[in-house]
Design an enzyme around this catalytic site. Structure first.
Site, PDB file in Angstrom:
ATOM      1  N   ASP A 665       0.796  -1.139   0.051  1.00  0.00           N
ATOM      2  CA  ASP A 665       0.190  -0.124  -0.104  1.00  0.00           C
ATOM      3  C   ASP A 665       0.666   1.219   0.236  1.00  0.00           C
ATOM      4  OD1 ASP A 665      -2.685   1.243   0.449  1.00  0.00           O
ATOM      5  OD2 ASP A 665      -1.475   1.987   2.376  1.00  0.00           O
ATOM      6  N   LYS A 669       1.357   4.101  -2.842  1.00  0.00           N
ATOM      7  CA  LYS A 669       1.316   5.511  -2.578  1.00  0.00           C
ATOM      8  C   LYS A 669       2.483   6.201  -3.135  1.00  0.00           C
ATOM      9  CE  LYS A 669      -1.896   5.133   1.094  1.00  0.00           C
ATOM     10  NZ  LYS A 669      -2.102   4.734   2.519  1.00  0.00           N
TER      11      LYS A 669
HETATM   12  N1  LIG Z   1      -4.951   1.002   4.180  1.00  0.00           N
HETATM   13  C1  LIG Z   1      -4.546   2.362   4.057  1.00  0.00           C
HETATM   14  C2  LIG Z   1      -5.875   3.185   3.874  1.00  0.00           C
HETATM   15  C3  LIG Z   1      -5.415   4.480   3.094  1.00  0.00           C
HETATM   16  O1  LIG Z   1      -4.856   4.564   2.022  1.00  0.00           O
HETATM   17  C4  LIG Z   1      -3.846   3.007   5.037  1.00  0.00           C
HETATM   18  O2  LIG Z   1      -4.143   2.373   6.365  1.00  0.00           O
HETATM   19  O3  LIG Z   1      -3.120   3.987   4.911  1.00  0.00           O
END
Ligand SMILES: N[C@@H](CC=O)C(=O)O
Ligand SMILES: NC(=O)C1=CN([C@@H]2O[C@H](COP(=O)(O)OP(=O)(O)OC[C@H]3O[C@@H](n4cnc5c(N)ncnc54)[C@H](O)[C@@H]3O)[C@@H](O)[C@H]2O)C=CC1
Length: 803
Positions: A665, A669
């Site tokens: 994740d 980003k």
């Molecule tokens: N799972 C992500 C949600 C937001 O993008 C996080 O915990 O940051």
């Protein structure tokens, strides 16, 4: 209590549909005591009057159902009473006894030993009598002494059971006698009165509103409020026109006119007693109390320019050859003599060579269909019938002085291939009405409504994904009324169901999936890319690769996309480049602010800095809300495995929480941020430290969650070791010189990043301008509420940019 003003507040059944709404309604009354002396009028709890009517139907044949029917109602009321009051025994007994009374009356009705109509009114009165008792008890239990009043003590009527006529003068006098002397807040039953023999009567449709009008009149109230389930009086019935807008102001005359044309607004009877008194009337939404609603005053001048549409029906169109038209007209007139409905029979003939047309109210047609059949067969007449038709009606003063208005309306229908089965303009030119089948009526009403709002821009929305973020977004959308924009939700889906309603899905508490179909993206994409689409925003709240891969098709068709999903921007670089070209070529927009930092303005800040000529040199910090939450929980002694399950349940973690723990994740980003700055980077070029134990990297999601607790101790030791040195663990990333590095950092607990709480993110941006001290963006970086709000902000920005 402030007694300088008198306010009458009437709560309809929808405002009393469950304990939460009852609580909210009583809170409105309690708050009002700061400003005025409140007098309350209540309807029966939602569904109760219908249930009582149902019990009285064919009662002779179903006496065995009386006990269960009454018991259900008794339990419903007693459960709410017990839940919301501090157990006032006397009132509870009175409530209980009402249902004994109901049982006796239903038995009497089944035996046919008393005046049936009078008995039915007494039976129906139970709903209001029970709800007034509950409402008053809840107020008293919350510290505002209140007293329930049964209005048949003071609302005096004739003996027309079911639709009794009120004796205004006696009623006014008695209301004053009973209510003005009450030391407590009076809670009055709506809908009921009594005749000269003190037999309970009911006041007919909108009876409770009328009661409120009578109370307001007798008490010379300053203000009357009608609490309902929509934002005041709307420009159309939202079941037909989901884009209906609330009307800010109306005059008393407008209300009379609107309801005469079939609009479902407060009944004109409600305002009749007070219209010469300067009392202001406000129609408000109990589901959305902060909405200003509609104010109705005697002084307001709308000059007949009401932007409203009504839909009435169903009707039946009946056609006969011209030679029998006059005879049939006489017959229908004779059969409809007892009808009070002015639209029971309508007649239209265009020329002597064309068949004559009758437009009959369907309920009237059903009553006389046998007679009609006999009449036709005895004369060998063929009846040409078409049923389930609806009248879409626009009324305005301006048809007479602005000939172009009806032309513009016709043009609108024609350009949308809508051909009315019948069209009508009344003699004094005050309305124009069109007859359609149900589907066309819905479309015509919506088009006319949107057109008449004029300055309103209608934006279609499709929301894919109704999980944590999607569901919250729909809730937020429900209470949003942006100036100049009407959102129409034409579809929504999750992985199982897809619902499509071209005219717009009503934004209630939850989507009603009963008319949905299994989700099939091939079919959905066909509908989404249909040639007539205009101003469509596709919201992807799924986190699904299948959906993200559809973006090129959507952009090609001019669809605008808003998404919190990080996928489309983080597939292969070629896909990202392709998206950028398609957006440009098709003049569409792509907003993805929430893909990094959730609701925090990270992407927009980068875009703004760059467009102002600044050059970003480094982005670093914490961009995972789940990771901050996880480490904070570990610091507090919560096991690692529990913290991650909790993070998913709270809506912080990804649909698959392994995406958070693996660092994927965070990688997505940083990849999104880097590509937004114009860098070309493939995912494989980003080094990521994963928190997923080696042994669990290739197992399925359930096994992974099951076995995670085996690693709790390792994490406990790791965090304790850091804590012993005044340090903590944080998951950070850095993008610099075209490279991204991501992993765990051990940092002083009292450093800015070490101090992060909850789901906080902290993003530092260094640039040519911010070269010594970084520009810092900090705040919650995960969670359904903040993310949905960010998605909504993107939707609004997109909508405002569209013409
Ligand atoms: N799972 C992500 C949600 C937001 O993008 C996080 O915990 O940051
Ligand atoms: N929860 C958060 O704090 C944040 C989430 N996001 C992103 O928002 C998106 C949604 O996240 P959540 O709502 O938390 O996930 P969720 O798992 O609660 O909801 C996902 C929804 O998408 C639906 N769905 C999945 N695959 C589908 C498919 N192929 N077709 C149709 N529907 C499908 C599911 O049925 C479900 O309704 C994800 O991309 C996530 O990365 C972004 C920022 C913050």
């Amino acid at each position: 209590m402030n007694t300088s003003e008198t306010h009458v507040l009437k709560f309809g059944g929808t405002s009393l549909q469950n304990p939460n709404y009852i609580k909210q309604s009583t809170q409105i009354v309690m708050d009002r005591t700061q400003q005025a002396h409140p007098f309350v009028v209540v309807s029966a709890l939602e569904g109760v009057t219908d249930a009582l009517i149902e019990l009285t139907k064919d009662i002779g044949k179903k006496t065995d159902l009386i006990e269960t029917g009454v018991d259900n109602l008794r339990q419903k009321h007693l459960t709410i009473f017990d839940k919301l009051t501090d157990g006032q025994h006397k009132k509870r007994n009175r409530l209980d006894k009402l249902f004994d009374e109901l049982t006796q009356d239903l038995h009497k009705l089944s035996l046919d030993i008393e005046n049936k109509r009078a008995l039915k009114d007494r039976i129906l009165s139970i709903g209001e009598r029970a709800s007034a008792l509950i409402f008053a008890s809840v107020l008293s239990s919350n510290g505002l002494p209140a007293e329930s009043f049964e209005a048949h003590q003071f609302i005096k009527t004739d003996s027309t059971f079911g639709k009794a006529k009120v004796k205004q003068d006696t009623t006014r006098k008695l209301i004053r006698e009973y209510l003005q002397q009450s030391k407590f807040v009076p809670v009055v039953t709506g809908f009921i009165g009594s005749d000269s023999q003190n037999r309970i009567t009911t006041l007919g449709r909108s009876g409770s509103d009328y009661t409120a009008g009578l109370v307001a009149d007798a008490l010379n109230a300053d203000h009357l409020e009608i609490w309902t389930d929509v934002n005041g009086v709307l420009s159309a019935d939202p079941r037909w026109v989901p884009t209906a807008q609330s009307i800010k102001e109306l005059s008393f005359g407008d209300i009379t006119e609107l309801s005469a044309h079939g609009a479902k607004v407060i009944h004109p009877q409600t305002i009749r007693p007070i219209q010469d008194k300067g009392t202001t009337v406000l129609v408000k939404n109990s589901y959305n109390p902060s909405h200003p609603g509609t104010s109705i005053t005697s002084g307001f001048e709308s000059n007949g320019a009401l932007k409203t549409i009504t839909v009435t029906g169903p009707f039946v169109k009946l056609q006969v050859d011209e030679t029998h038209a006059f005879e049939l007209f006489s017959k229908l007139t004779e059969w409809s003599e007892q009808e009070t409905d002015s639209e029971a029979v309508g007649f239209k003939t265009s020329s002597e060579f064309e068949p004559a047309r009758f437009i009959l109210r369907q309920s009237f047609f059903e009553k006389v269909s046998n007679l009609l059949g006999q009449w036709a067969s005895s004369r060998d007449v063929v009846l040409d019938l078409q049923s389930n038709l609806f009248k879409v009606k626009k009324f305005s003063n301006h048809f007479s002085d602005d000939e172009s208005l009806s032309k513009r309306i016709w043009d609108l229908l024609v350009s949308n291939n809508l051909q009315p089965i019948n069209a009508e303009r009344n003699l004094d030119e005050r309305f124009i009405s069109f007859l359609f089948d149900r589907q066309d009526a819905q479309l015509a009403a919506r088009l006319l409504n949107d057109y008449l709002q004029g300055d309103q821009k209608v934006i279609d929305l499709f929301v894919a994904g109704t999980g944590a973020v999607g569901h919250t977004l729909l809730k937020q959308l429900k209470s949003l009324e942006p100036e100049g924009i009407t959102f129409r939700l034409i579809g929504a889906c999750n992985s199982r169901n897809a619902l499509w309603q071209e005219e717009g899905i009503a934004l209630k508490n939850d989507i009603d999936w009963s008319d949905s179909e299994p989700t099939n993206w091939e079919l959905l994409i066909d509908k989404l890319t249909a040639p007539h689409r205009n101003n469509l925003i596709f919201v992807d709240a799924t986190g699904s690769e299948e959906v993200a891969r559809l973006y090129p098709q959507l952009f090609e068709n001019g669809t605008h996309i808003v998404t919190p999903s990080k996928l489309a921007n983080t597939f292969e670089q070629a896909f990202f480049d392709d998206l950028q070209s398609l957006i440009k070529e098709n003049n569409t927009s792509f907003r993805y602010e929430t893909t990094a930092g959730a609701g925090l303005p990270v992407i927009s800040t980068l875009n703004e800095l760059q467009s102002a000529g600044d050059s970003i040199t480094e982005i670093s910090g914490v961009v995972s809300g789940t990771m901050t939450y996880l480490f904070n929980q570990l610091e507090q002694g919560v096991p690692f495995s529990e913290a991650i399950v909790d993070a998913r349940e709270k809506g912080y973690a990804e649909p698959d929480p392994r995406d958070d723990l693996s660092g994927e994740d965070v990688a997505r980003k940083f990849l999104t941020l880097a590509r937004t700055l114009g860098y070309k980077i493939e995912r494989e070029q980003i080094a990521v430290e994963s928190l997923i134990p080696e042994a669990l990297r290739d197992v399925d999601k359930d096994t992974f969650l099951d076995q995670l607790s085996n690693y709790d101790q390792t994490w406990e030791q790791r965090i304790s070791a850091a804590q012993n040195k005044g340090q903590t663990l944080r998951y950070t990333g850095r993008f610099k010189d075209g490279k991204v590095n991501i992993g765990i950092e051990v940092l002083p607990k009292d450093s800015p990043i070490g101090q992060l709480k909850g789901t906080d993110n902290l993003i530092q941006i260094f640039s040519d301008l911010y070269n010594q001290t970084p520009l810092v963006i900090q705040g919650p970086g995960a969670g359904k509420e903040v993310t949905a709000a960010g998605v909504l902000a993107d939707i609004l920005k997109t909508a405002r940019s569209l013409s």
